[in-house]
Design a protein around this motif. Structure first.
Motif, PDB file in Angstrom:
ATOM      1  N   PRO A  22       0.799  -1.224   0.000  1.00  0.00           N
ATOM      2  CA  PRO A  22       0.000   0.000   0.000  1.00  0.00           C
ATOM      3  C   PRO A  22       0.832   1.274   0.000  1.00  0.00           C
ATOM      4  O   PRO A  22       0.269   2.371  -0.081  1.00  0.00           O
ATOM      5  CB  PRO A  22      -0.793  -0.116   1.301  1.00  0.00           C
ATOM      6  CG  PRO A  22       0.109  -0.896   2.208  1.00  0.00           C
ATOM      7  CD  PRO A  22       0.829  -1.867   1.331  1.00  0.00           C
ATOM      8  N   ILE A  26      -0.473   5.163  -0.767  1.00  0.00           N
ATOM      9  CA  ILE A  26      -0.357   6.146   0.325  1.00  0.00           C
ATOM     10  C   ILE A  26       0.517   7.305  -0.122  1.00  0.00           C
ATOM     11  O   ILE A  26       0.178   8.488   0.080  1.00  0.00           O
ATOM     12  CB  ILE A  26       0.225   5.469   1.578  1.00  0.00           C
ATOM     13  CG1 ILE A  26      -0.753   4.457   2.160  1.00  0.00           C
ATOM     14  CG2 ILE A  26       0.596   6.514   2.625  1.00  0.00           C
ATOM     15  CD1 ILE A  26      -0.174   3.644   3.319  1.00  0.00           C
ATOM     16  N   GLN A 209       6.197  -5.886   4.233  1.00  0.00           N
ATOM     17  CA  GLN A 209       4.951  -6.150   4.949  1.00  0.00           C
ATOM     18  C   GLN A 209       4.330  -7.476   4.527  1.00  0.00           C
ATOM     19  O   GLN A 209       3.876  -8.256   5.372  1.00  0.00           O
ATOM     20  CB  GLN A 209       3.958  -5.020   4.692  1.00  0.00           C
ATOM     21  CG  GLN A 209       2.655  -5.204   5.465  1.00  0.00           C
ATOM     22  CD  GLN A 209       1.554  -4.320   4.938  1.00  0.00           C
ATOM     23  OE1 GLN A 209       1.563  -3.925   3.784  1.00  0.00           O
ATOM     24  NE2 GLN A 209       0.597  -4.003   5.795  1.00  0.00           N
ATOM     25  N   LEU A 240       3.754   0.095   9.078  1.00  0.00           N
ATOM     26  CA  LEU A 240       2.592  -0.415   8.365  1.00  0.00           C
ATOM     27  C   LEU A 240       1.714  -1.315   9.216  1.00  0.00           C
ATOM     28  O   LEU A 240       0.819  -1.992   8.703  1.00  0.00           O
ATOM     29  CB  LEU A 240       3.057  -1.180   7.113  1.00  0.00           C
ATOM     30  CG  LEU A 240       3.848  -0.354   6.091  1.00  0.00           C
ATOM     31  CD1 LEU A 240       4.336  -1.226   4.962  1.00  0.00           C
ATOM     32  CD2 LEU A 240       2.990   0.783   5.543  1.00  0.00           C
ATOM     33  N   ASN A 242      -0.616  -0.622  11.260  1.00  0.00           N
ATOM     34  CA  ASN A 242      -2.032  -0.262  11.298  1.00  0.00           C
ATOM     35  C   ASN A 242      -2.771  -0.623  10.013  1.00  0.00           C
ATOM     36  O   ASN A 242      -3.980  -0.442   9.914  1.00  0.00           O
ATOM     37  CB  ASN A 242      -2.182   1.240  11.572  1.00  0.00           C
ATOM     38  CG  ASN A 242      -1.613   2.090  10.440  1.00  0.00           C
ATOM     39  OD1 ASN A 242      -2.312   2.494   9.526  1.00  0.00           O
ATOM     40  ND2 ASN A 242      -0.306   2.362  10.498  1.00  0.00           N
ATOM     41  N   LEU A 243      -2.030  -1.162   9.010  1.00  0.00           N
ATOM     42  CA  LEU A 243      -2.670  -1.543   7.757  1.00  0.00           C
ATOM     43  C   LEU A 243      -2.994  -3.031   7.672  1.00  0.00           C
ATOM     44  O   LEU A 243      -3.667  -3.462   6.729  1.00  0.00           O
ATOM     45  CB  LEU A 243      -1.772  -1.166   6.575  1.00  0.00           C
ATOM     46  CG  LEU A 243      -1.506   0.336   6.378  1.00  0.00           C
ATOM     47  CD1 LEU A 243      -0.511   0.544   5.260  1.00  0.00           C
ATOM     48  CD2 LEU A 243      -2.808   1.069   6.085  1.00  0.00           C
ATOM     49  N   ASP A 245      -4.529  -6.848   8.761  1.00  0.00           N
ATOM     50  CA  ASP A 245      -5.855  -7.284   9.203  1.00  0.00           C
ATOM     51  C   ASP A 245      -5.792  -7.799  10.632  1.00  0.00           C
ATOM     52  O   ASP A 245      -4.713  -7.973  11.221  1.00  0.00           O
ATOM     53  CB  ASP A 245      -6.427  -8.333   8.256  1.00  0.00           C
ATOM     54  CG  ASP A 245      -5.498  -9.525   8.077  1.00  0.00           C
ATOM     55  OD1 ASP A 245      -4.977 -10.020   9.087  1.00  0.00           O
ATOM     56  OD2 ASP A 245      -5.277  -9.936   6.920  1.00  0.00           O
ATOM     57  N   ILE A 289      -6.898  -2.593   3.038  1.00  0.00           N
ATOM     58  CA  ILE A 289      -6.193  -1.373   3.405  1.00  0.00           C
ATOM     59  C   ILE A 289      -7.152  -0.469   4.165  1.00  0.00           C
ATOM     60  O   ILE A 289      -7.973   0.232   3.571  1.00  0.00           O
ATOM     61  CB  ILE A 289      -5.644  -0.651   2.156  1.00  0.00           C
ATOM     62  CG1 ILE A 289      -4.733  -1.598   1.360  1.00  0.00           C
ATOM     63  CG2 ILE A 289      -4.894   0.594   2.548  1.00  0.00           C
ATOM     64  CD1 ILE A 289      -4.188  -0.990   0.090  1.00  0.00           C
ATOM     65  N   LYS A 290      -7.070  -0.480   5.491  1.00  0.00           N
ATOM     66  CA  LYS A 290      -7.897   0.361   6.337  1.00  0.00           C
ATOM     67  C   LYS A 290      -7.004   1.019   7.395  1.00  0.00           C
ATOM     68  O   LYS A 290      -6.975   0.613   8.563  1.00  0.00           O
ATOM     69  CB  LYS A 290      -8.989  -0.470   7.021  1.00  0.00           C
ATOM     70  CG  LYS A 290      -9.932  -1.197   6.057  1.00  0.00           C
ATOM     71  CD  LYS A 290     -10.768  -0.217   5.253  1.00  0.00           C
ATOM     72  CE  LYS A 290     -11.735  -0.955   4.333  1.00  0.00           C
ATOM     73  NZ  LYS A 290     -12.542  -0.026   3.509  1.00  0.00           N
ATOM     74  N   PRO A 291      -6.208   2.020   7.015  1.00  0.00           N
ATOM     75  CA  PRO A 291      -5.287   2.636   7.983  1.00  0.00           C
ATOM     76  C   PRO A 291      -6.040   3.405   9.065  1.00  0.00           C
ATOM     77  O   PRO A 291      -7.144   3.911   8.851  1.00  0.00           O
ATOM     78  CB  PRO A 291      -4.452   3.569   7.113  1.00  0.00           C
ATOM     79  CG  PRO A 291      -5.343   3.912   5.958  1.00  0.00           C
ATOM     80  CD  PRO A 291      -6.147   2.676   5.697  1.00  0.00           C
ATOM     81  N   SER A 295       0.908   7.094   7.509  1.00  0.00           N
ATOM     82  CA  SER A 295       2.186   6.400   7.487  1.00  0.00           C
ATOM     83  C   SER A 295       3.331   7.405   7.382  1.00  0.00           C
ATOM     84  O   SER A 295       3.198   8.481   6.789  1.00  0.00           O
ATOM     85  CB  SER A 295       2.233   5.430   6.298  1.00  0.00           C
ATOM     86  OG  SER A 295       3.535   4.986   6.042  1.00  0.00           O
TER      87      SER A 295
END
Length: 863
Positions: A22, A26, A209, A240, A242-243, A245, A289-291, A295
Motif C-alpha cells: 500500500p 499512500i 509487509q 505499516l 495499522n494496515l 488485518d 487497506i484500512k489505515p 504512514s
C-alpha cells in the motif's frame, strides 16, 4: 495556465495497483495533497511541478520501462520514486546517464546512496535505526540474537551495519535466516522450526509487509509467540502495522518495533485528518487497506514534494525556459536518453533545501535525509503503545519496563532458553573411564541401563545449577573413554568437540582443563577447581649409619680451609715458639699437635698468645656448630627425592608418566619437550604408583605429571612416599564446557562465583574429602651442611692476626741487632742480606747472632 509560469516535468513511479504493497497508493495520495497545499500557500511562485504518473506494478522491469518512457518521451527533469530499493538499484544508472535526479521517499536501503550522485533518499535510511535496535538489545542485556531478513536489496542493505553494531555491543548473531521474497509457507515453517530448536529467543525481523505478515502467522502457529520469546521489527513493518488485518494483529501481540519519531503539530494533525478521509474514500474497494493513522512514508512523500517544489522555484528564477539538448544523447541503443540541462540544477538546489517538514526537519546530508530520533512501540491489542524513545545523542530515554511481551507476559525475557522439544533436556556429558574416578565416577545400572553419577564435580555442578535464577532441566549422558575390551575410544578433547557439535551433548563436566585448543570450539565457565601441572617423584631416607656421616655437617670447601688454616697456624706457632727457646725440636713438634686444644698454657710470649686466642675462638665456634649439626643428622631422618632436577629427566632419557586421555600428553611433548617415546600414559592411579615404584630403569617411570587436584590426592594416599619436585606449571583450572555462544556460560560463571563466596563449594570439598590429610615430605627436615662462606670473615681475621704477629716478630728481631743498619749498607745485595737474616732468625735463640760482615758477604758470593 499563465504564460509566465514555468512547468517542470516530474515523473512519479510507484506501485499503485499491488494489493500487497500500500505504500505506493499512500505516497501518491500524500503527493497530491502536498501539491495542493504548497501552491495554495505559494500562489506567487513562477514554477509548477507537473506530474507524469507511471505504475511499476511491483516489478523491476516495469519500473525500468516506466523510467525509460519518462526520460525518452516526456523528458522529465526529475523522477519521484521508484518505490522499492530493488527498483531504484536499476534505475539509478538511467538517472545518471540522463543527469536527472531520482528521488525516493520509500527506498530505504543504506547501500543505494553511495552508488550514484543523482540518487536522493528523502526517507530515513535503514542504517539510522540500527543503533536504536541495538540499544534495546543492550538495555535488556541479551547476549545473542537471530536476524531474519528477506533476500532483496531492501533486506540485504541493513545487514552489514546491523551486524557490525551488534558486534561492537558484544552481542552475538547466532543465526541469520534469509527468506526469498517468494518464500512459500512451507519454507517459512521449516526456518522457524529450525530457530525454535535453538537456544536464542531474540529475533530481529527486517522484511517487507507482505512477507512479515506470513512470518508472524506461522510463528504463532508453531507457538513462537508465547512467553520467553522476543520479537523486534524494523521501521518498515512497524510503520505499516495499522494496515494489517485483525488476524495478523492477533499474531503480533507483544512485538517491539522502532520507527521515526514524528513531532506532533497543528499542521500534522490537520494533514493527518484530511489525508485519512481522502485515502479511505479513494480506497473504499480495497478491504485489506484500512489505515488508522498516516504512514511515515506518506509524510516523507509530502515533504519530498515541498522540497522539490522549492528547488524548482530556485532554478526557475534563474532561467526563463527549460530546454533539452537533442544532440547530446547518453549512450546508444534502446537505453539511449537525452542529457538534461535542468536536472543537475534541480539536484544542486534540492540538496541545499532545509525546512521544518511534517516528518521533522527536512535536511539532506550526502544525499540522505538527516538522522532523527526514533520511538519504540509495543503492539498491545489493536494499538501501538510508545514505551520509549531513542535519540542519536542520548540513547533510550525510558527504562522500557512497561512492555507487554508475547504471551501477554510482563516478565522480562532472558533472551534464551534450553529448547525442550519432544521432552528433551539439556544433555551434560560426563567422562566414563576405568580409573581416576575419585572426583567423578560414572557407573551404569545393569538393571535400568541408566547412568549413576557421583563425586565432587557432580555435586558442584548440581549446586551451581540450583542457584540459577531459572530452572534448567538436564540429564547426565556418559561419554566412554574405552570400550569393554579396553581399547581407547575417546578423550577429553573429543568430549569437548562433541559438545561443540551439539549432536549428542549440550555441555560437559569433569576434570576438564581449559586449554587454548579447546576454547576455539567451545565456551568454558569460570574455573571451579584450581589449575596447575606438577610432577611427583619417589623419595628415599638418608642412611644415618653411613661411615661418612661425620663429614656431612661441613662442606668439603670448609673442611679443606680448616685444614689449611690449622697447618698454617701451627707453623706460625712453631716459629714463634722456636724464638722463645722452649725446648728441643721434638718438644716443639709435640706442642704444635696439642696446643690448639689447650690454648695459652705455658706460653708467655705476647704474640704467640694473640695467635692462640684468635685461633681458639674460631676453633671453638666451629666445634660447637659441627657438634650440633652432627647430632641433628644422627637423630632426625632425612628424606631425599630420587630425582632432584627435573631438567635431567629429558637430558638423561628418563621415562615420565601422565593420565591417559588428558591434555598432559601434548603438554609434556610440546611445552616440556619430552620425547614422545619417553611418555607413558596410565588409566588409573594404582598403575602410575606401580610405575613410580619400579623406576625408569625397571620399566616404570621416574616422574609422574598431573593436575594439582590429582597430585594432592596421590600425595595424601602415599604419605612420605612421593614429593613434588620442580616448578608448578600454570594452567587454567577445571571448568564446565558448553557449545560456542551458549548463554548459559555467563549465568553459570556468575553462579560459580556466588557459590565460592558463600562457601558452598568449600563445604562440598570438605564434606567429600577423598583420602586422609597428609602433608608433603619436607626436603629440609635436617640442617644443611655449613659452607665456607659462613666463616670467611673469621678465617680472614685469623690469617691477618697470624701474619701480623710473624711480621712484628721478624722486625723486632732485626731491629735488636745493633750493627743492623751498617751491615745492610756493607752488602752488595740487600735482598741476599735479608734472606740470610731470615735464616738466622729461625735458628735457636742462643746462636742467633748475625755473622760478621765479611763472612756473610762470602756466603752470599757462593749463593
Amino acid at each position: 495556465k499563465s504564460s509566465n509560469k514555468i512547468d517542470f516535468n516530474v515523473g512519479v513511479i510507484l506501485d499503485l495497483a499491488s494489493p500487497e504493497s500500500p505504500v505506493g497508493r499512500i505516497g501518491m495520495s500524500c503527493l497530491s495533497i502536498a501539491r495542493s497545499d504548497f501552491y495554495s500557500l505559494h500562489p506567487d511562485y513562477k514554477s509548477r511541478l507537473v506530474f507524469h504518473i507511471r505504475d511499476s506494478n511491483n516489478s523491476v522491469v516495469d519500473a525500468a520501462a516506466a523510467a525509460l518512457d519518462l526520460l525518452q518521451e516526456v523528458k522529465v527533469d526529475a523522477i519521484i520514486g521508484p518505490q522499492q530499493s530493488t527498483q531504484v538499484d536499476f534505475l539509478m544508472d538511467l538517472g545518471e546517464r540522463a543527469r536527472v535526479p531520482i528521488i525516493s521517499f520509500s527506498a530505504t536501503s543504506p547501500s543505494l546512496v553511495p552508488q550514484s550522485p543523482f540518487f536522493v533518499q528523502t526517507a530515513q535510511s535503514d542504517a539510522t535505526q540500527v543503533q536504536a535496535i541495538v540499544s534495546i538489545v543492550e538495555a535488556f542485556k541479551w547476549a545473542q540474537v537471530v536476524i531474519m531478513y528477506e533476500e532483496t536489496e531492501f533486506g540485504n542493505g541493513i545487514i552489514p551495519s546491523l551486524s557490525n553494531s551488534l558486534q561492537d555491543a558484544h552481542v552475538r548473531v547466532s543465526y541469520r535466516s534469509v527468506f526469498p521474497k517468494s518464500a512459500t509457507d512451507d519454507f517459512i515453517g521449516k526456518e522457524l522450526y529450525k530457530m525454535m530448536a535453538m537456544q536464542t529467543r531474540v529475533f530481529l525481523v527486517h522484511t517487507s509487509q507482505s512477507l512479515g505478515k506470513r512470518v508472524f502467522l506461522k510463528a504463532r502457529e508453531l507457538g513462537m509467540m508465547s512467553e520467553g520469546y522476543v520479537w523486534i521489527v524494523t521501521s518498515g513493518l512497524t510503520d505499516l502495522f495499522n494496515l494489517v488485518d485483525s488476524e495478523v494483529v492477533e499474531a503480533m501481540q507483544g512485538v517491539i518495533g522502532v520507527r521515526p519519531l514524528i513531532p506532533k503539530s497543528k499542521e500534522f494533525e490537520s494533514f493527518a485528518s484530511r489525508w485519512l478521509r481522502k485515502f479511505l474514500l479513494a480506497n473504499e474497494n480495497h478491504t485489506m487497506i484500512k489505515p488508522t493513522e498516516v504512514s511515515v512514508f506518506g509524510l516523507w512523500a509530502y515533504d519530498t514534494f515541498w522540497a522539490l517544489a522549492m528547488a524548482a522555484e530556485r532554478v526557475g528564477n534563474n532561467i526563463t525556459h527549460v530546454t533539452k539538448n537533442g544532440a547530446d544523447v547518453a549512450h546508444a541503443g534502446p537505453f539511449a536518453v537525452e542529457v538534461s540541462e535542468t536536472g543537475p540544477k534541480i539536484l544542486e538546489a534540492l540538496l541545499k533545501i532545509k525546512f521544518p517538514g511534517l516528518a521533522g526537519e527536512f535536511s539532506l546530508v550526502n544525499g540522505q535525509l538527516e538522522q532523527t530520533s526514533y520511538e519504540i512501540v509495543n503492539v498491545v491489542g489493536r494499538n501501538e503503545r510508545q514505551v520509549g524513545t531513542w535519540a542519536p545523542s542520548s540513547g533510550i530515554s525510558k527504562n522500557l519496563k512497561s512492555i507487554i511481551w508475547p504471551g501477554d507476559s510482563t516478565k522480562e525475557p532472558k533472551g534464551w532458553e534450553i529448547p525442550v522439544i519432544n521432552g528433551k533436556k539439556l544433555r551434560i556429558g560426563v567422562p566414563k573411564k576405568p580409573g581416576f574416578n575419585e572426583f567423578l565416577k560414572v557407573e551404569i545400572d545393569p538393571k535400568t541401563n541408566t547412568p549413576n553419577v557421583t563425586g565432587y564435580y557432580k555435586e558442584v555442578f548440581d549446586a551451581v545449577m540450583k542457584s540459577l535464577p531459572y530452572y534448567v532441566p538436564y540429564d547426565y549422558v556418559p561419554y566412554p573413554f574405552f570400550n569393554s575390551n579396553g581399547s581407547k575410544t575417546g578423550n577429553y578433547d573429543n568430549l569437548v568437540h562433541e559438545v561443540s557439535l551439539q549432536e549428542n551433548y549440550d555441555g560437559a563436566l569433569g576434570d576438564i582443563t581449559i586449554t587454548a585448543t579447546r576454547s576455539t570450539y567451545a565456551d568454558f565457565t569460570l574455573p571451579y577447581a584450581e589449575g596447575g601441572v606438577a610432577s611427583i617423584v619417589p623419595v628415599k631416607y638418608e642412611d644415618v649409619n653411613d661411615i661418612f656421616t661425620f663429614l656431612e655437617p661441613l662442606t668439603i670447601e670448609l673442611w679443606l680451609t680448616m685444614a689449611v688454616f690449622y697447618i698454617s697456624t701451627a707453623l706460625a706457632i712453631w716459629i714463634l715458639a722456636n724464638r722463645t727457646n722452649v725446648g728441643s725440636p721434638a718438644q716443639h713438634a709435640g706442642m704444635v699437635c696439642y696446643f690448639p686444644f689447650f690454648p695459652g698454657e705455658g706460653i708467655e710470649a705476647n704474640l704467640l698468645c694473640l695467635i692462640l686466642v684468635t685461633w681458639a675462638f674460631v676453633a671453638s665456634l666451629l666445634n660447637s656448630i659441627y657438634t650440633a649439626s652432627l647430632s641433628s643428622r644422627i637423630t632426625v631422618a632425612r628424606l631425599r627425592p630420587m630425582v632432584t632436577d627435573v631438567s635431567q629427566l629429558t637430558k638423561n632419557g628418563h621415562f615420565v608418566g601422565c593420565q591417559e586421555g588428558s591434555f598432559l600428553f601434548d603438554f609434556l611433548k610440546t611445552t616440556l619437550k619430552f620425547d614422545e617415546a619417553k611418555i607413558k600414559t596410565f588409566k588409573s592411579a594404582e598403575a602410575c604408583e606401580e610405575a613410580l615404584s619400579l623406576g625408569s630403569k625397571n620399566g616404570g617411570v621416574s616422574a609422574y605429571y598431573d593436575v594439582m587436584p590429582h597430585i594432592k590426592l596421590l600425595l595424601s594416599r602415599n604419605c612420605g612416599k612421593y614429593m613434588i619436585v620442580g616448578p608448578i606449571h600454570r594452567t587454567d583450572g577445571f571448568a564446565f564446557a558448553f557449545s560456542k555462544g551458549s548463554p548459559l556460560v555467563a549465568d553459570i560463571s556468575r553462579a560459580i562465583i556466588q557459590r565460592i563466596e558463600d562457601g558452598t563449594i568449600l563445604e562440598i570439598e570438605q564434606r567429600m574429602t577423598i583420602g586422609k590429610e597428609c602433608s608433603e615430605p619436607e626436603t629440609n627436615s635436617s640442617p644443611t651442611s655449613v659452607t665456607l662462606r659462613s666463616f670467611l670473615v673469621l678465617f680472614a681475621i685469623t690469617g691477618c692476626v697470624t701474619l701480623t704477629c710473624l711480621l712484628v716478630s721478624l722486625l723486632r728481631h732485626l731491629h735488636t741487632k745493633r750493627s743492623f743498619p751498617q751491615r745492610i749498607s756493607d752488602f752488595n745485595s740487600k735482598v741476599g742480606f735479608f734472606v740470610i737474616s731470615l735464616r738466622e732468625y729461625f735458628k735457636p735463640n742462643e746462636t742467633s747472632s748475625l755473622p760478621r760482615t765479611a763472612d756473610m758477604q762470602a756466603e752470599m758470593d757462593t749463593m
